[in-house]
Write a protein that holds these residues in place. Sequence first.
Motif, PDB file in Angstrom:
ATOM      1  N   ILE A  92      -2.683 -18.273  21.094  1.00  0.00           N
ATOM      2  CA  ILE A  92      -3.323 -19.327  21.738  1.00  0.00           C
ATOM      3  C   ILE A  92      -4.791 -19.449  21.704  1.00  0.00           C
ATOM      4  N   VAL A  93      -5.610 -18.255  22.007  1.00  0.00           N
ATOM      5  CA  VAL A  93      -7.072 -18.104  22.083  1.00  0.00           C
ATOM      6  C   VAL A  93      -7.602 -18.225  20.675  1.00  0.00           C
ATOM      7  N   ALA A  94      -7.400 -17.301  19.773  1.00  0.00           N
ATOM      8  CA  ALA A  94      -8.085 -16.820  18.603  1.00  0.00           C
ATOM      9  C   ALA A  94      -8.483 -17.886  17.798  1.00  0.00           C
ATOM     10  N   GLY A  95      -7.935 -19.051  17.411  1.00  0.00           N
ATOM     11  CA  GLY A  95      -8.349 -20.069  16.568  1.00  0.00           C
ATOM     12  C   GLY A  95      -9.068 -21.117  17.201  1.00  0.00           C
ATOM     13  N   ARG A  96      -8.675 -21.316  18.592  1.00  0.00           N
ATOM     14  CA  ARG A  96      -9.464 -22.286  19.377  1.00  0.00           C
ATOM     15  C   ARG A  96     -10.906 -21.707  19.795  1.00  0.00           C
ATOM     16  N   LEU A  97     -10.706 -20.489  19.980  1.00  0.00           N
ATOM     17  CA  LEU A  97     -12.360 -19.730  20.495  1.00  0.00           C
ATOM     18  C   LEU A  97     -13.145 -20.042  19.249  1.00  0.00           C
ATOM     19  N   ARG A  98     -12.521 -19.762  18.139  1.00  0.00           N
ATOM     20  CA  ARG A  98     -13.305 -19.587  16.761  1.00  0.00           C
ATOM     21  C   ARG A  98     -13.901 -21.089  16.412  1.00  0.00           C
ATOM     22  N   VAL A  99     -13.052 -21.940  16.908  1.00  0.00           N
ATOM     23  CA  VAL A  99     -13.782 -23.598  16.775  1.00  0.00           C
ATOM     24  C   VAL A  99     -14.665 -23.845  17.834  1.00  0.00           C
ATOM     25  N   GLN A 100     -14.308 -23.786  19.043  1.00  0.00           N
ATOM     26  CA  GLN A 100     -14.925 -24.035  20.289  1.00  0.00           C
ATOM     27  C   GLN A 100     -16.288 -23.212  20.074  1.00  0.00           C
ATOM     28  N   THR A 101     -16.431 -22.116  20.009  1.00  0.00           N
ATOM     29  CA  THR A 101     -17.648 -21.524  19.735  1.00  0.00           C
ATOM     30  C   THR A 101     -18.918 -22.082  18.902  1.00  0.00           C
ATOM     31  N   GLU A 102     -18.156 -22.636  17.781  1.00  0.00           N
ATOM     32  CA  GLU A 102     -19.083 -23.149  17.061  1.00  0.00           C
ATOM     33  C   GLU A 102     -19.446 -24.762  17.353  1.00  0.00           C
ATOM     34  N   HIS A 103     -18.800 -25.357  17.923  1.00  0.00           N
ATOM     35  CA  HIS A 103     -19.214 -26.719  18.545  1.00  0.00           C
ATOM     36  C   HIS A 103     -19.903 -26.571  19.674  1.00  0.00           C
ATOM     37  N   HIS A 104     -20.112 -25.395  20.323  1.00  0.00           N
ATOM     38  CA  HIS A 104     -20.701 -25.316  21.539  1.00  0.00           C
ATOM     39  C   HIS A 104     -22.110 -24.458  21.217  1.00  0.00           C
ATOM     40  N   ASP A 105     -23.061 -24.933  20.390  1.00  0.00           N
ATOM     41  CA  ASP A 105     -24.265 -24.586  20.113  1.00  0.00           C
ATOM     42  C   ASP A 105     -24.193 -23.217  19.362  1.00  0.00           C
ATOM     43  N   ASN A 106     -22.681 -23.096  18.501  1.00  0.00           N
ATOM     44  CA  ASN A 106     -22.857 -21.906  17.673  1.00  0.00           C
ATOM     45  C   ASN A 106     -22.826 -20.769  18.362  1.00  0.00           C
ATOM     46  N   ALA A 107     -22.239 -20.815  19.521  1.00  0.00           N
ATOM     47  CA  ALA A 107     -22.443 -19.478  20.303  1.00  0.00           C
ATOM     48  C   ALA A 107     -22.085 -18.219  19.829  1.00  0.00           C
ATOM     49  N   LEU A 108     -23.112 -17.273  20.145  1.00  0.00           N
ATOM     50  CA  LEU A 108     -22.804 -15.691  19.391  1.00  0.00           C
ATOM     51  C   LEU A 108     -21.979 -14.666  20.392  1.00  0.00           C
ATOM     52  N   THR A 109     -22.266 -15.022  21.646  1.00  0.00           N
ATOM     53  CA  THR A 109     -21.599 -14.267  22.641  1.00  0.00           C
ATOM     54  C   THR A 109     -20.811 -14.811  23.581  1.00  0.00           C
ATOM     55  N   LEU A 110     -19.861 -14.122  24.293  1.00  0.00           N
ATOM     56  CA  LEU A 110     -19.242 -14.726  25.475  1.00  0.00           C
ATOM     57  C   LEU A 110     -20.021 -15.569  26.514  1.00  0.00           C
ATOM     58  N   PRO A 111     -21.077 -14.891  27.199  1.00  0.00           N
ATOM     59  CA  PRO A 111     -21.732 -15.320  28.027  1.00  0.00           C
ATOM     60  C   PRO A 111     -22.605 -16.619  27.317  1.00  0.00           C
ATOM     61  N   ASP A 112     -22.931 -16.618  26.240  1.00  0.00           N
ATOM     62  CA  ASP A 112     -23.492 -17.729  25.223  1.00  0.00           C
ATOM     63  C   ASP A 112     -22.588 -18.976  25.435  1.00  0.00           C
ATOM     64  N   LEU A 124     -26.898 -19.080  35.536  1.00  0.00           N
ATOM     65  CA  LEU A 124     -26.044 -18.250  36.311  1.00  0.00           C
ATOM     66  C   LEU A 124     -24.721 -17.483  35.724  1.00  0.00           C
ATOM     67  N   LEU A 125     -24.165 -18.345  34.849  1.00  0.00           N
ATOM     68  CA  LEU A 125     -22.941 -17.897  34.356  1.00  0.00           C
ATOM     69  C   LEU A 125     -23.303 -16.901  33.505  1.00  0.00           C
ATOM     70  N   ARG A 126     -24.153 -17.000  32.550  1.00  0.00           N
ATOM     71  CA  ARG A 126     -24.769 -16.290  31.546  1.00  0.00           C
ATOM     72  C   ARG A 126     -25.096 -14.800  32.267  1.00  0.00           C
ATOM     73  N   VAL A 127     -25.851 -14.896  33.340  1.00  0.00           N
ATOM     74  CA  VAL A 127     -26.271 -13.723  33.873  1.00  0.00           C
ATOM     75  C   VAL A 127     -24.985 -12.658  34.544  1.00  0.00           C
ATOM     76  N   ILE A 254     -12.696  -7.799  21.478  1.00  0.00           N
ATOM     77  CA  ILE A 254     -11.734  -8.341  20.545  1.00  0.00           C
ATOM     78  C   ILE A 254     -12.042  -9.734  20.322  1.00  0.00           C
ATOM     79  N   LEU A 255     -12.310 -10.750  21.294  1.00  0.00           N
ATOM     80  CA  LEU A 255     -12.749 -11.725  20.937  1.00  0.00           C
ATOM     81  C   LEU A 255     -13.921 -12.039  20.257  1.00  0.00           C
ATOM     82  N   ALA A 256     -14.734 -11.129  19.977  1.00  0.00           N
ATOM     83  CA  ALA A 256     -15.963 -11.329  19.051  1.00  0.00           C
ATOM     84  C   ALA A 256     -15.388 -11.429  17.562  1.00  0.00           C
ATOM     85  N   ARG A 257     -14.241 -10.734  17.449  1.00  0.00           N
ATOM     86  CA  ARG A 257     -13.596 -10.684  16.145  1.00  0.00           C
ATOM     87  C   ARG A 257     -13.277 -12.151  15.639  1.00  0.00           C
ATOM     88  N   PHE A 258     -12.528 -12.777  16.844  1.00  0.00           N
ATOM     89  CA  PHE A 258     -11.921 -14.214  16.411  1.00  0.00           C
ATOM     90  C   PHE A 258     -13.359 -15.027  16.176  1.00  0.00           C
TER      91      PHE A 258
END
Length: 494
Positions: A92-112, A124-127, A254-258
Amino acid sequence: MTVSTPMMVTFIVYILGMVLIGFIAYRSTKNFDDYILGGRSLGSVVTALSAGASDMSGWLLMGLPGAIFISGISESWIAIGLTIGAWLNWKIVAGRLRVQTEHHDNALTLPDFFSSRFEDNSKLLRVISAVIILVFFTIYCASGIVAGARLFESTFGMSYETALWAGAAATIAYTFIGGFLAVSWTDTVQASLMIFALLLTPIMVIIAVGGFSDSLQVIEAKSLENLDMLKGLNFVAVVSLLGWGLGYFGQPHILARFMAADSHRSIRTARRIGMAWMILCLAGAVAVGFFGIAYFQNNPAQAAGVSDNAERIFIELARILFNPWIAGILLSAILAAVMSTLSCQLLVCSSALTEDLYKNFLRKNASQRELVWVGRMMVLLVAVIAIALAADPNNRVLGLVSYAWAGFGAAFGPVVLFAVCWSRTTRNGALAGMIIGAATVLIWKHYAWLGLYEIIPGFVFASIAIVLVSLMGRAPSKAAQQRFAAAEAEYNAD
């Protein structure tokens, strides 16, 4: 030559090999993106094995076999829950997270990612997500350091205090030097070593007892309850053990690997490799603890080590049953499990401090070189704090892991799921879910209501909060929904 000398040589060669990989990765680390996510360049095999190795810490070779040794096969419900949870996370998560992070400012971290996905201009979310990462990961890092200390203490007769530093030093070194690439490449080697150890050891234990049927007879003769999947368990206890699987959706390491895979297309192959590796490793860990019951029942004179601490069962079996050189390789698998997870956790903490706090609040125009070196300093800082937390020799690996696992699973798991699956999720919904999930774990852990593992109420309450608060508030902007739709279309295109 003393018995420990071959083990010492094996450990030193192994550790030097890992540090060498760190130096090789250092040459490929050109900027902070490389240091934190390896430039999103991981192929299927490295993604799969790195995700598996970073997941399965010293708990796999110490905590789980020890729990099975004490309580019998009933403790394997944890392994079943983890297997289901991991598969759903890949699916459910792996492939979608890989694509979504790239579409959202090439996010490098979960808070990002959270900050960009939910258009959180207040930061506030980031902090809050960075603080949650630092709190629970420091506890998680401490569990890895405890496992490493136990290994060095048992193998080389060191004091616990000396073993703490010896166990942590090598991991800190290659994480400090090489960053994400070093961690991912070493994870691949370490995952291979772990599966070798966990398949070979139970086979040798069964042979030493006299065969599979003889082993079962000995275990049954000691206590028929050792074969009972429901021994001492009620419905709440079974649900609690299965509930471990919920934690996968929120584990940053683990999510960082995706996020670092070279493309979402690699995820499908990685899922098959990763799940096969995981099932074999979990089965091996359960078998070590289970058939270890038979071995030490037949050889009570050799059981002193496991009587003091059941989490040492793999260590004791390896030392007793194998040539010292082979034992050294097998015990290196524990070090591999500890190092692979600890290195990922140190790196995620470093990225939270550097990318989400230092860069965003202190030095917005910091150079790439500066960020890489700040990241390295943060690795050292978190490691020292974790070592201080691990200083109590009465710490148990499984207890520390269960607390941190629940914290991440409840605080981040629902937010990640809704972020990649429901475009209507809002900033306030994500914030409410994150805070309620983390708070529920902290409070439920303290009061231990119903005997239910705290991740379950935390996950449920956080999910409810996300849905209710999102629906009560204003819908996300048109731009946010368009980015989500574009990412989802790319994910579904193949």
